[in-house]
Every structure is written in C-alpha cells, then in structure tokens.
Design a protein around this motif. Structure first.
Motif, short mmCIF file in Angstrom:
data_model
loop_
_atom_site.label_atom_id
_atom_site.label_comp_id
_atom_site.label_asym_id
_atom_site.label_seq_id
_atom_site.Cartn_x
_atom_site.Cartn_y
_atom_site.Cartn_z
N GLY A 160 0.71 -1.21 -0.07
CA GLY A 160 0.02 0.03 0.04
C GLY A 160 0.90 1.34 0.02
O GLY A 160 0.21 2.03 0.45
N THR A 176 0.33 -5.31 -3.57
CA THR A 176 -1.08 -4.98 -3.05
C THR A 176 -1.60 -4.23 -4.41
O THR A 176 -2.92 -3.81 -4.42
CB THR A 176 -0.92 -3.81 -2.14
N SER A 177 -1.04 -4.00 -5.57
CA SER A 177 -1.65 -3.69 -6.63
C SER A 177 -0.94 -3.91 -7.95
O SER A 177 0.04 -3.90 -7.78
CB SER A 177 -1.92 -2.14 -6.65
N ASP A 236 -7.80 2.35 -2.59
CA ASP A 236 -6.47 2.70 -1.91
C ASP A 236 -6.40 4.13 -2.69
O ASP A 236 -6.24 4.49 -3.86
CB ASP A 236 -5.39 1.75 -2.80
#
Length: 435
Positions: free
Chosen positions: A92, A109-110, A162
């Motif tokens: 993040g 996380t992405s 996010d």
C-alpha cells in the motif's frame, strides 16, 4: 511531424503487442484494437516490480524498474508491452518517487493484469462509443483508459479504495487527456453519485455481487465480475444484464482466469503441503473417474462450490487436490485407474459424486443465477428439473469501515473494502489479474 526515436520505439512496441494479440485470436474488436494502439501504457505504468527470489522465499526479494532511468528503460518497456501482469505497489505504499533497484520484503498490493485478460473482459462487455462505463477497482487504470478511449470523453469512471493508487491513476489518466474520472471510495458501494451505467466491470473478485452494482446497471446494460470462492484454482465469471424492460438476468461460467479477491478474502494455499504430499501421496484405491480435463470449466466451477475448501497444486506432476484445513489430499493416477488419498476427507470420492451429478445435469458449462432484490440468498442452478445441479452463493462478508484519508476528493464514498491485486499462491492457482 516525425516521432522522436524513443516515442517511435514505444509506438512500435505497442503495435507489436496489438499484432500479437490479434494473431493469437484474442483481439477481434476493431474499436478496442484502435484504443490499444493509441493508449500509451508507459504513462499508466511508469515503473514495475520484478521478483528476484524464487518460490517460497521469505522475505521476498524484488527489483524496481524505473521507466525514466536509462539502465531500466528497455527491460521496463518490454515488460509493460508483454503478456505478463505488471506489479506496481508494495504494501500500500505511496507511488510517487519510488526508489529504483533492490527491495526486500513486503507483498504486492496492486498490479495491472496481463493484456490478454484485459482484452477478453472488455470485448465481453461489447463496448461502444457513447456508453457510460464504470470500473470498480481500476488500480492503475489500464482497463479504464482503454474503455474511455472507446466510449468517449467524460463517460468512464473508476472507484478505487487505495488513496495512493487512486491519485496515481488519476494523475496518469489526466496526462493522457482521456477525461476519465477516478473516485476514491469503496468499490462494494459502487459509485452512488454517478447514476446508472451502460457497462460495469469489477477488477476485484467478490463472493456475491453487491446489490449496489446491480442497481446502477442501466436498461440494456452489462455487468461483468469474478465470483471468488476460497480456492483460486477454479474462478467463475458472472455476467449480469438488465433488459430494456428492466429485468435482471445473470449467468455464471467457469474459465481459466479470474481477478483476485476483495480485501479480507483469504484463499486456500497448497504450498505448505507440497513436500508432505510428495513424501506420502496417500493410500491407493481404484476409481472410475479419470482426471477431468482442465477445460471442463463447468465441472470445476461446480467443484469450487460443491466440493469446497479444496485447492489444486498445478505444479504437481499429476492432478493433486489439497484440503489444507482437514490435512487431506488426493493424488490421481498416473493413468492406471487408481487414486491415492490421505487424511480424514476423501476428496476424490466427493469429486466422483459431483461428476455423476454433473453428467446427469447434462454437463453444464453455464449456470443461471437468481439475484432477486438483494435481501435473500442468491441461488445458482444449471436449469429446471430434479437433475439440475444447484448451490447457493455465500453472502458478502462484513468488513470494518475506515475513514477516508485526509485530502480525499469531496465526492469520495466511505472506505470499506476494495481490491487487493496481490500475487496468487505460488503455483497452486492459474494466473489471475487486476485491473
């Protein structure tokens, strides 16, 4: 006016990517082809993480490629125009001024999914100019950018949980001049301020489609999402349409790929059992069920629900299914009419029973989903009659609410849950995706 050498080289890579997708039969839509040729991926994906350490390493070793650095540029360009997922965010983190080079630890996380999946999804939605498009969990905005290029200015919007990723995508989309909107908020709530949409796509997997998404579907509209179960091995793709008269129709199909699940969803993983299975495959017994083929998607989708709590180890030499919580597994063959089973649960017996029911139901590859008004259970069935194969979808889990980050846009909806486009359990699942 001729392009400068760097721009010309990048344009050539885009063309090669599009030609590869077209020649393989994945890309057939001329509107999407044109969008892929003109949307500059290097703007949306200015950096990429590359995993250095092998399977099972803890902590994981990464290397960050910075597309603006001469030493990284060619590797980075080849990567973002290839057919692999692009890893973009670790734990993040903020996405401005990331240091290039070696990085230790953390989890992704992405990510941006690989191009064939993006193309498959957008073509399945049948995008056309003038349609309003909503992307739920857009991540860096690759799918959103392509959709905006097809539908037109100010018609495409995304909802991203996010805050750092939302700002990152918004900034890069603005650089492309596509006039697509990115709102920071909870994808499970849809986009309450956005009205209705002709096309809705979710870049996150959910166990059950949120009613808010269905309600935002305009007459004649299409919605597409991955239905996530506890196993990453056999994903399902849910397509929802609202007829011109307002009726909702939903169909669930299996397939080789799916998007990673929403925040808080935990997949089962066979990795920790791999060495034990290899050392002791189990007690052999006779079986009439040969390993069903990988492309029997209707069967494997039913197995994800009707057998349940089982994950396949795709790295194993013969079909290996593990129920980690019961410390049980089944290892097929190889090809001699036997199966080896271990533990308190005979997974293969459950598979045998399901296969009989699937055969009696007519070997369905698609299932009808009764969504109702969102207040009761969502039932899935292969059709009418006593031989139908049926089950009920689990409800959406409760996820703690969070306060929007300081400085979030005024139209942001409350944060709840969204996409964690993380790396799938190593070698126990087919590749998944992110937006």
């Amino acid at each position: 006016m001729s392009l400068d050498p760097q721009a010309a080289a990048t344009s050539s890579l885009r063309t090669a990517m599009v030609d590869r997708l077209a020649s393989s039969g994945v890309l057939t839509d001329p509107l999407l082809r044109d969008a892929l040729l003109h949307v500059r991926r290097e703007v949306l994906l200015p950096h990429a993480y590359v995993r250095v350490s092998g399977p099972g390493a803890d902590p994981i070793e990464w290397r960050l490629l910075d597309g603006s650095h001469p030493d990284d540029r060619q590797e980075w360009l080849d990567l973002i125009h290839g057919d692999e997922s692009i890893l973009l965010q670790r734990d993040g983190e903020r996405l401005d001024a990331l240091p290039r080079g070696p990085v230790t630890g953390g989890h992704m996380t992405s990510m941006s999914t690989y191009s064939p999946v993006t193309v498959e999804v957008l073509q399945a939605l049948r995008l056309e100019p003038g349609q309003r498009y909503l992307e739920l969990g857009p991540g860096p905005g690759v799918s959103l950018a392509l959709a905006a290029a097809v539908t037109g200015s100010r018609l495409a919007a995304g909802v991203e949980r996010d805050g750092h990723m939302a700002a990152f995508a918004r900034r890069n989309l603005d650089r492309l001049g596509l006039e697509a909107t990115v709102v920071e908020g909870d994808a499970l709530d849809g986009h309450p301020a956005g009205g209705t949409f002709d096309r809705i796509h979710s870049g996150i997997g959910v166990p059950c489609v949120p009613q808010a998404w269905v309600e935002q579907l305009a007459p004649g509209g299409r919605l597409l999402t991955t239905l996530a179960t506890r196993t990453p091995s056999w994903p399902g793709r849910l397509g929802v349409t609202r007829t011109r008269t307002g009726l909702i129709e939903a169909t669930l199909r299996g397939g080789p790929r799916g998007y990673r699940p929403m925040l808080g969803h935990r997949w089962l993983d066979a990795t920790d059992h791999r060495a034990r299975v290899e050392a002791d495959p189990g007690t052999p017994r006779a079986t009439r069920l040969a390993p069903p083929p990988d492309d029997a998607y209707g069967f494997w989708l039913a197995a994800a629900y009707r057998v349940g709590a089982v994950v396949r180890d795709f790295r194993a030499e013969t079909m290996t299914l593990v129920a980690p919580e019961e410390d049980s597994w089944a290892v097929s063959g190889p090809g001699d009419g036997t199966v080896r089973v271990h533990g308190s649960r005979d997974i293969w017996a459950e598979l045998e029973e399901l296969h009989v029911r699937w055969e009696r139901a007519g070997r369905p590859d698609a299932y009808r989903v009764e969504l109702g008004d969102g207040t009761g259970p969502r039932h899935v069935t292969s059709g009418p009659g006593p031989k139908a194969l049926s089950w009920t979808l689990p409800p959406l889990p409760a996820v703690p609410r969070r306060t929007p980050r300081p400085g979030a846009p005024a139209d942001a909806v409350p944060l709840l849950a969204g996409a964690v486009r993380d790396v799938a359990p190593e070698d126990t699942a087919r590749p998944g995706g992110g937006a």
